[in-house]
Design a protein around this motif. Structure first.
Motif, mmCIF file in Angstrom:
data_model
loop_
_atom_site.group_PDB
_atom_site.id
_atom_site.type_symbol
_atom_site.label_atom_id
_atom_site.label_comp_id
_atom_site.label_asym_id
_atom_site.label_seq_id
_atom_site.Cartn_x
_atom_site.Cartn_y
_atom_site.Cartn_z
ATOM 1 N N GLU A 87 -1.322 1.109 8.136
ATOM 2 C CA GLU A 87 -0.501 2.286 8.415
ATOM 3 C C GLU A 87 0.473 1.972 9.550
ATOM 4 O O GLU A 87 0.159 1.142 10.401
ATOM 5 C CB GLU A 87 -1.394 3.478 8.784
ATOM 6 N N PRO A 88 1.641 2.570 9.564
ATOM 7 C CA PRO A 88 2.121 3.620 8.663
ATOM 8 C C PRO A 88 2.812 3.099 7.409
ATOM 9 O O PRO A 88 3.303 3.849 6.595
ATOM 10 C CB PRO A 88 3.137 4.352 9.548
ATOM 11 N N TYR A 89 2.817 1.733 7.248
ATOM 12 C CA TYR A 89 3.572 1.134 6.140
ATOM 13 C C TYR A 89 2.966 1.478 4.777
ATOM 14 O O TYR A 89 3.658 1.707 3.791
ATOM 15 C CB TYR A 89 3.631 -0.392 6.326
ATOM 16 N N ARG A 90 1.606 1.485 4.767
ATOM 17 C CA ARG A 90 0.909 1.723 3.510
ATOM 18 C C ARG A 90 1.289 3.085 2.937
ATOM 19 O O ARG A 90 1.616 3.218 1.764
ATOM 20 C CB ARG A 90 -0.603 1.648 3.770
ATOM 21 N N LYS A 91 1.268 4.074 3.826
ATOM 22 C CA LYS A 91 1.562 5.451 3.398
ATOM 23 C C LYS A 91 3.028 5.547 2.928
ATOM 24 O O LYS A 91 3.313 6.178 1.914
ATOM 25 C CB LYS A 91 1.311 6.393 4.581
ATOM 26 N N ALA A 92 3.907 4.903 3.668
ATOM 27 C CA ALA A 92 5.331 4.969 3.312
ATOM 28 C C ALA A 92 5.540 4.376 1.918
ATOM 29 O O ALA A 92 6.245 4.939 1.081
ATOM 30 C CB ALA A 92 6.166 4.205 4.335
ATOM 31 N N ARG A 93 4.853 3.260 1.672
ATOM 32 C CA ARG A 93 4.998 2.591 0.375
ATOM 33 C C ARG A 93 4.426 3.452 -0.740
ATOM 34 O O ARG A 93 5.028 3.591 -1.814
ATOM 35 C CB ARG A 93 4.286 1.232 0.425
ATOM 36 N N PHE A 94 3.256 4.025 -0.477
ATOM 37 C CA PHE A 94 2.604 4.873 -1.470
ATOM 38 C C PHE A 94 3.488 6.088 -1.781
ATOM 39 O O PHE A 94 3.727 6.418 -2.943
ATOM 40 C CB PHE A 94 1.238 5.319 -0.917
ATOM 41 N N GLU A 95 3.992 6.695 -0.722
ATOM 42 C CA GLU A 95 4.766 7.933 -0.906
ATOM 43 C C GLU A 95 6.042 7.716 -1.701
ATOM 44 O O GLU A 95 6.389 8.539 -2.545
ATOM 45 C CB GLU A 95 5.115 8.538 0.466
ATOM 46 N N VAL A 96 6.717 6.593 -1.447
ATOM 47 C CA VAL A 96 7.985 6.399 -2.157
ATOM 48 C C VAL A 96 7.734 6.252 -3.665
ATOM 49 O O VAL A 96 8.500 6.770 -4.487
ATOM 50 C CB VAL A 96 8.829 5.232 -1.568
ATOM 51 N N GLY A 97 6.616 5.600 -4.002
ATOM 52 C CA GLY A 97 6.252 5.473 -5.417
ATOM 53 C C GLY A 97 5.944 6.838 -6.027
ATOM 54 O O GLY A 97 6.463 7.198 -7.086
ATOM 55 N N GLU A 98 5.134 7.614 -5.304
ATOM 56 C CA GLU A 98 4.750 8.939 -5.813
ATOM 57 C C GLU A 98 5.976 9.838 -5.973
ATOM 58 O O GLU A 98 6.112 10.554 -6.956
ATOM 59 C CB GLU A 98 3.737 9.601 -4.869
ATOM 60 N N GLU A 99 6.869 9.757 -4.990
ATOM 61 C CA GLU A 99 8.070 10.616 -5.038
ATOM 62 C C GLU A 99 8.969 10.218 -6.200
ATOM 63 O O GLU A 99 9.554 11.069 -6.863
ATOM 64 C CB GLU A 99 8.835 10.524 -3.714
ATOM 65 N N ASP A 200 24.369 6.553 -12.669
ATOM 66 C CA ASP A 200 24.327 7.668 -13.607
ATOM 67 C C ASP A 200 23.914 8.885 -12.775
ATOM 68 O O ASP A 200 22.752 9.041 -12.419
ATOM 69 C CB ASP A 200 23.302 7.358 -14.710
ATOM 70 N N GLU A 201 24.911 9.718 -12.479
ATOM 71 C CA GLU A 201 24.683 10.862 -11.566
ATOM 72 C C GLU A 201 23.675 11.845 -12.152
ATOM 73 O O GLU A 201 23.042 12.594 -11.416
ATOM 74 C CB GLU A 201 25.997 11.621 -11.314
ATOM 75 N N ASN A 202 23.563 11.833 -13.494
ATOM 76 C CA ASN A 202 22.709 12.846 -14.126
ATOM 77 C C ASN A 202 21.260 12.405 -14.283
ATOM 78 O O ASN A 202 20.412 13.208 -14.661
ATOM 79 C CB ASN A 202 23.271 13.211 -15.511
ATOM 80 N N HIS A 203 21.001 11.132 -14.035
ATOM 81 C CA HIS A 203 19.627 10.665 -14.246
ATOM 82 C C HIS A 203 18.729 11.131 -13.095
ATOM 83 O O HIS A 203 19.091 10.955 -11.920
ATOM 84 C CB HIS A 203 19.589 9.140 -14.349
ATOM 85 N N PRO A 204 17.552 11.716 -13.429
ATOM 86 C CA PRO A 204 16.692 12.231 -12.360
ATOM 87 C C PRO A 204 16.310 11.187 -11.311
ATOM 88 O O PRO A 204 16.200 11.522 -10.127
ATOM 89 C CB PRO A 204 15.447 12.745 -13.100
ATOM 90 N N VAL A 205 16.131 9.922 -11.727
ATOM 91 C CA VAL A 205 15.662 8.919 -10.756
ATOM 92 C C VAL A 205 16.656 8.750 -9.592
ATOM 93 O O VAL A 205 16.267 8.415 -8.475
ATOM 94 C CB VAL A 205 15.346 7.567 -11.436
ATOM 95 N N ASN A 206 17.921 8.999 -9.889
ATOM 96 C CA ASN A 206 18.933 8.830 -8.844
ATOM 97 C C ASN A 206 19.036 10.043 -7.916
ATOM 98 O O ASN A 206 19.855 10.050 -6.998
ATOM 99 C CB ASN A 206 20.297 8.509 -9.468
ATOM 100 N N GLN A 207 18.204 11.057 -8.166
ATOM 101 C CA GLN A 207 18.206 12.226 -7.267
ATOM 102 C C GLN A 207 17.259 11.984 -6.084
ATOM 103 O O GLN A 207 17.229 12.760 -5.134
ATOM 104 C CB GLN A 207 17.753 13.521 -7.988
ATOM 105 N N LEU A 208 16.483 10.898 -6.178
ATOM 106 C CA LEU A 208 15.503 10.622 -5.117
ATOM 107 C C LEU A 208 16.199 10.262 -3.803
ATOM 108 O O LEU A 208 17.027 9.358 -3.754
ATOM 109 C CB LEU A 208 14.596 9.458 -5.545
ATOM 110 N N ARG A 209 15.852 11.006 -2.771
ATOM 111 C CA ARG A 209 16.367 10.687 -1.431
ATOM 112 C C ARG A 209 15.148 10.270 -0.615
ATOM 113 O O ARG A 209 14.322 11.112 -0.227
ATOM 114 C CB ARG A 209 17.051 11.933 -0.855
ATOM 115 N N THR A 210 15.008 8.976 -0.399
ATOM 116 C CA THR A 210 13.782 8.481 0.245
ATOM 117 C C THR A 210 13.728 8.889 1.716
ATOM 118 O O THR A 210 14.750 8.995 2.387
ATOM 119 C CB THR A 210 13.696 6.946 0.135
#
Ligand SMILES: Cc1cc2nc3c(=O)[nH]c(=O)nc-3n(C[C@H](O)[C@H](O)[C@H](O)COP(=O)(O)O)c2cc1C
Length: 222
Positions: A87-99, A200-210
């Motif tokens: 931690e805190p790297y583990r949580k950051a890595r986990f969270e970005v995947g989940e998000e 691709d502005e419309n693709h959901p994956v590109n809405q992610l703001r880490t």
């Protein structure tokens, strides 16, 4: 475009439009990015750009590898993370995947859908252009940091051109295939790939703001 705007606008884009990117624009960006500083001015990077038929040929090769599950895995060039990420790297890595999977509407228990999404790494996320970044094997941590500065400089310069990117250490799992395809000899180590194109502005994956770690964790003033 101000540097601060380029910094804000750059995100890892994982879905691209089909609009091609001019090869000269790409090589021009990398040439400008070489103004990045490097210890002793050694400039330890090497870049190979793939567009058009070359990129399609590479994608076809990777698709074969992806489908041929009986092929032995390549020895990875390096481990992307320490074995026991603390931690805190583990949580950051986990969270970005989940998000990311939440943005895509993929549930945690839906392993097949997650794997299917991960396979987009093989395709440079559908980008119309790509690059591979190599560093000489003899180089150590200081030169790896030089490489990072060069890469971020390139990604910001791409923003100035209205072009998006996604760095991919994923490719370090296929160093043999990539180096052979790029005709790069073994003295050079594959660091990462870079997907290059228009988001691709419309693709959901590109809405992610880490998110970012709280600066209190890493910033202090004596
Ligand atoms: C060197 C490097 C390698 C990366 N490798 C991958 C990768 O293989 N696949 C991927 O989807 N994202 C990859 N990323 C993207 C990171 O996940 C992303 O930068 C991080 O989550 C922060 O999000 P942002 O780039 O949108 O600000 C990589 C980023 C860097 C800098």
């Amino acid at each position: 475009m101000k540097v601060s705007e380029a910094l804000e606008k750059r995100i890892s884009v994982r879905a691209f439009t089909e609009q091609p990117v001019d090869e000269k624009t790409i090589t021009g960006v990398f040439e400008k990015a070489a103004r990045a500083p490097s210890g002793g001015n050694v400039q330890p990077w090497r870049i190979v750009v793939l567009t058009g038929d070359k990129l399609e040929a590479f994608r076809a090769k990777m698709e074969e590898i992806l489908l041929n599950t009986s092929l032995p895995a390549e020895a990875p060039e390096y481990h992307a993370y320490p074995p026991k990420l603390k931690e805190p790297y583990r949580k950051a890595r986990f969270e970005v995947g989940e998000e990311m999977y939440a943005t895509l509407g993929i549930a945690r228990e839906d392993k097949p859908a997650r794997l299917e999404w991960l396979a987009n790494n093989f395709r440079f996320f559908g980008a119309p252009a790509a690059a591979f970044c190599f560093i000489e094997r003899i180089m150590g941590p200081p030169q790896w940091s030089d490489m990072g500065m060069f890469l971020q400089s390139a990604m910001l310069m791409f923003q100035e051109e209205g072009i998006d990117t996604c760095a991919q250490e994923f490719w370090a799992r296929y160093p043999k295939t990539v180096s052979e395809f790029c005709d790069i000899d073994d003295e050079w180590m594959l660091f990462c790939g870079l997907a290059i194109g228009y988001r691709d502005e419309n693709h959901p994956v590109n809405q992610l703001r880490t998110k970012r770690l709280d600066p209190k964790l890493w910033l202090s003033v004596l």
